[in-house]
Design an enzyme around this catalytic site. Structure first.
Site, PDB file in Angstrom:
ATOM      1  N   ARG A   1      24.150  14.790  64.095  1.00 31.03           N
ATOM      2  CA  ARG A   1      24.612  15.473  62.882  1.00 31.03           C
ATOM      3  C   ARG A   1      26.050  15.096  62.492  1.00 31.03           C
ATOM      4  O   ARG A   1      26.457  15.239  61.347  1.00 31.03           O
ATOM      5  CB  ARG A   1      24.487  16.995  63.074  1.00 31.03           C
ATOM      6  CG  ARG A   1      24.954  17.824  61.909  1.00 31.03           C
ATOM      7  CD  ARG A   1      24.414  19.249  61.990  1.00 31.03           C
ATOM      8  NE  ARG A   1      24.681  19.902  63.247  1.00 31.03           N
ATOM      9  CZ  ARG A   1      25.846  20.445  63.598  1.00 31.03           C
ATOM     10  NH1 ARG A   1      26.869  20.392  62.779  1.00 31.03           N
ATOM     11  NH2 ARG A   1      25.994  21.031  64.760  1.00 31.03           N
TER      12      ARG A   1
ATOM     13  N   TYR B   1      19.781  17.842  35.471  1.00 32.81           N
ATOM     14  CA  TYR B   1      18.584  17.896  36.296  1.00 32.81           C
ATOM     15  C   TYR B   1      18.341  19.371  36.642  1.00 32.81           C
ATOM     16  O   TYR B   1      19.292  20.095  36.963  1.00 32.81           O
ATOM     17  CB  TYR B   1      18.799  17.040  37.552  1.00 32.81           C
ATOM     18  CG  TYR B   1      17.787  17.340  38.623  1.00 32.81           C
ATOM     19  CD1 TYR B   1      16.438  17.086  38.403  1.00 32.81           C
ATOM     20  CD2 TYR B   1      18.157  17.895  39.837  1.00 32.81           C
ATOM     21  CE1 TYR B   1      15.492  17.381  39.371  1.00 32.81           C
ATOM     22  CE2 TYR B   1      17.223  18.191  40.814  1.00 32.81           C
ATOM     23  CZ  TYR B   1      15.891  17.931  40.556  1.00 32.81           C
ATOM     24  OH  TYR B   1      14.958  18.235  41.517  1.00 32.81           O
TER      25      TYR B   1
ATOM     26  N   ASP C   1      26.377  12.302  38.246  1.00 29.77           N
ATOM     27  CA  ASP C   1      25.096  12.009  38.876  1.00 29.77           C
ATOM     28  C   ASP C   1      24.586  10.735  38.218  1.00 29.77           C
ATOM     29  O   ASP C   1      24.269  10.726  37.024  1.00 29.77           O
ATOM     30  CB  ASP C   1      24.130  13.181  38.649  1.00 29.77           C
ATOM     31  CG  ASP C   1      22.763  12.957  39.307  1.00 29.77           C
ATOM     32  OD1 ASP C   1      22.394  11.800  39.536  1.00 29.77           O
ATOM     33  OD2 ASP C   1      22.080  13.968  39.575  1.00 29.77           O
TER      34      ASP C   1
ATOM     35  N   LYS D   1      15.171   8.057  44.770  1.00 30.55           N
ATOM     36  CA  LYS D   1      14.673   7.521  43.500  1.00 30.55           C
ATOM     37  C   LYS D   1      14.793   5.986  43.542  1.00 30.55           C
ATOM     38  O   LYS D   1      14.148   5.366  44.344  1.00 30.55           O
ATOM     39  CB  LYS D   1      15.449   8.155  42.333  1.00 30.55           C
ATOM     40  CG  LYS D   1      15.482   9.691  42.397  1.00 30.55           C
ATOM     41  CD  LYS D   1      14.099  10.307  42.334  1.00 30.55           C
ATOM     42  CE  LYS D   1      14.105  11.823  42.260  1.00 30.55           C
ATOM     43  NZ  LYS D   1      14.570  12.517  43.455  1.00 30.55           N
TER      44      LYS D   1
HETATM   45  N1  PLP Z   1      19.666  14.264  40.364  1.00 33.89           N
HETATM   46  C1  PLP Z   1      18.654  13.818  39.606  1.00 33.89           C
HETATM   47  C2  PLP Z   1      18.988  13.123  38.316  1.00 33.89           C
HETATM   48  C3  PLP Z   1      17.335  13.983  39.988  1.00 33.89           C
HETATM   49  O1  PLP Z   1      16.348  13.534  39.205  1.00 33.89           O
HETATM   50  C4  PLP Z   1      17.060  14.653  41.215  1.00 33.89           C
HETATM   51  C5  PLP Z   1      15.685  14.882  41.660  1.00 33.89           C
HETATM   52  O2  PLP Z   1      14.733  14.614  40.979  1.00 33.89           O
HETATM   53  C6  PLP Z   1      18.134  15.119  41.978  1.00 33.89           C
HETATM   54  C7  PLP Z   1      19.426  14.904  41.525  1.00 33.89           C
HETATM   55  C8  PLP Z   1      17.914  15.869  43.254  1.00 33.89           C
HETATM   56  O3  PLP Z   1      17.566  14.966  44.259  1.00 33.89           O
HETATM   57  P1  PLP Z   1      16.709  15.379  45.545  1.00 33.89           P
HETATM   58  O4  PLP Z   1      15.336  15.728  45.082  1.00 33.89           O
HETATM   59  O5  PLP Z   1      16.781  14.147  46.394  1.00 33.89           O
HETATM   60  O6  PLP Z   1      17.385  16.546  46.174  1.00 33.89           O
END
Ligand code: PLP
Length: 412
Positions: free
Chosen positions: A57, A110, A183, A208
């Site tokens: 960790r 998101y 993001d 992703k």
């Molecule tokens: N940011 C975006 C643009 C996303 O599309 C997602 C998830 O779909 C996330 C953050 C969150 O990621 P995670 O599902 O890996 O926690």
């Protein structure tokens, strides 16, 4: 057997011998803890005077490799892996917020990030003010009024692909003394490097495009060492560090990222052009199309393209969406994105499920809005499947003219 079977099963095989010549690809270090030679070694490793590992960790070799790669790709000083995109976002913000601190955030977020802000942050007295990140005057006013600790943005918004003006927003944040966080999950460092435009912290859901195969649960934050270090410590304390195998998979995904993104971009632009010509489609949301609000900005900031996401509004609302989805033969309904294969998601039933119809309308997410994550297949095969779906959806339409809309749209 010189020892009892209970002991033999514990000791058999001896200790690991690390080969003197390096393997040609990174091995997976799945160990959750490390051994020390003696007490002096314990003190030296804990004290940082001798390199060594302590406990999974606290950081481990595969995580470190992925972090180093991401720092390099983002042209940032440092990066830290996390258990998921949400863990990365949460840690990036929470590590820099104190009680009473404020956030100014894009109103197009998101869904998971929006939930985090609404359910956890607001209740913990971090106030969040939402603003249209495309309206620079509104952002300037919100920053002046709120004096926030954080300006939180999305590089390309979900699902309508609005393009954040990263250099201008970074400047506004710096002038107001806020840390800018973006993001960039939809974009990846192959298409845009926010740090190069003055953004402080970049976050990604690594499951992703970075991973690219729909099999990784991980996240990452990149930025200056002074900002990353508190995030790393926060992740260790809260136990949200990246898992060894996930880091291994994410790094493996990175090796083909540039190739994949190139194909995602060209396929997405061709899909957008095809959809644009379809009478079953009302509007196509893609920055490669001249009517897109940020067409010029996208051409400047994203010379290689904006990735594989294309959204469109199907005529006929939810009923047409249902028919379209059922008629597809290869494109799967997946409420995620960034995989090698083409997938489709319905925002109203997924990412925007918790958003009221009124707010959805304000955001431009309609009952007919679908989001495609265009994959790396041959473009003809992607379009053939879309054509199947659109032809089926068109037959549902109520005729608008005497000869009927549906009659003008041939079946496969
Ligand atoms: N940011 C975006 C643009 C996303 O599309 C997602 C998830 O779909 C996330 C953050 C969150 O990621 P995670 O599902 O890996 O926690």
């Amino acid at each position: 057997m010189t020892v009892n079977p209970e002991t033999a099963v514990v000791r058999a095989g001896g200790s690991l011998s690390i080969p003197s010549n390096a393997p040609s690809s990174p091995p997976l270090f799945q160990a959750s803890s490390y051994t020390f030679a003696d007490l002096e070694d314990v003190e030296a490793v804990y004290g940082g005077t001798r390199p060594g590992r302590i406990y999974g960790r606290y950081g481990a070799p595969n995580g470190t490799l992925f972090e180093a790669a991401m720092a390099e790709l983002e042209e940032a000083e440092d990066a830290v892996g996390a258990a998921s995109g949400m863990a990365a976002i949460h840690a990036a913000l929470a590590a820099h917020l104190g009680v009473g601190d404020r956030i100014v955030a894009s109103r197009e977020l998101y869904g998971g990030t929006h939930e985090l802000f609404e359910r956890d942050f607001q209740q913990n007295r971090f106030s969040v003010t939402y603003v249209d990140q495309g309206d620079l005057e509104a952002v300037r006013a919100a920053l002046a009024h709120e004096r926030p600790r954080i300006l939180y943005l999305e590089a390309l918004t979900n699902p309508l692909l609005h393009v954040a003006n990263l250099p201008a927003l970074a400047t506004l944040a710096r002038e107001s003394g806020a840390i800018s966080v973006v993001d960039a999950t939809f974009a990846t460092p192959v298409l845009v490097q926010p740090a190069m435009h003055g953004i402080d912290l970049v976050v990604h859901s690594a499951g992703k495009y970075l991973g690219g195969h729909g099999d990784v649960g991980a996240g990452v934050v990149a930025g200056p060492r002074a900002l990353i270090e508190p995030i790393r410590v926060f992740l260790m304390r809260t136990g949200a560090t990246i898992a060894h195998f996930e880091a291994w998979l994410a790094l493996r995904g990175l090796r083909t990222l540039a190739l994949r993104m190139e194909r995602h971009c060209t396929n997405a632009a061709m899909v957008a052009a095809y959809l644009q010509g379809s009478p079953a489609v009302e509007t196509v949301h893609h920055p490669s199309l001249p009517h897109h609000l940020e067409y010029r900005l996208a051409a400047d900031l994203y010379p290689r393209g904006t990735g594989g996401i294309v959204a469109f509004d199907l005529r006929g609302g939810r009923a047409a969406v249902s028919t379209f989805l059922s008629a597809l033969q290869h494109i799967e309904i997946v409420h995620s994105l960034g995989q090698y294969c083409t997938t489709v998601s319905y925002s109203v039933a997924g990412s925007h499920r918790m958003v009221s119809a009124e707010v959805r309308e304000q955001l431009g997410v309609r009952d007919g809005t679908l989001r495609l994550s265009v994959g790396i297949e041959h473009i003809d095969d992607i379009i053939a499947d879309l054509h199947r779906g659109l032809s089926a959806a068109a037959t549902l339409r109520v005729p608008r003219s005497p000869q009927g809309f549906a009659d003008t749209f041939a079946e496969d």
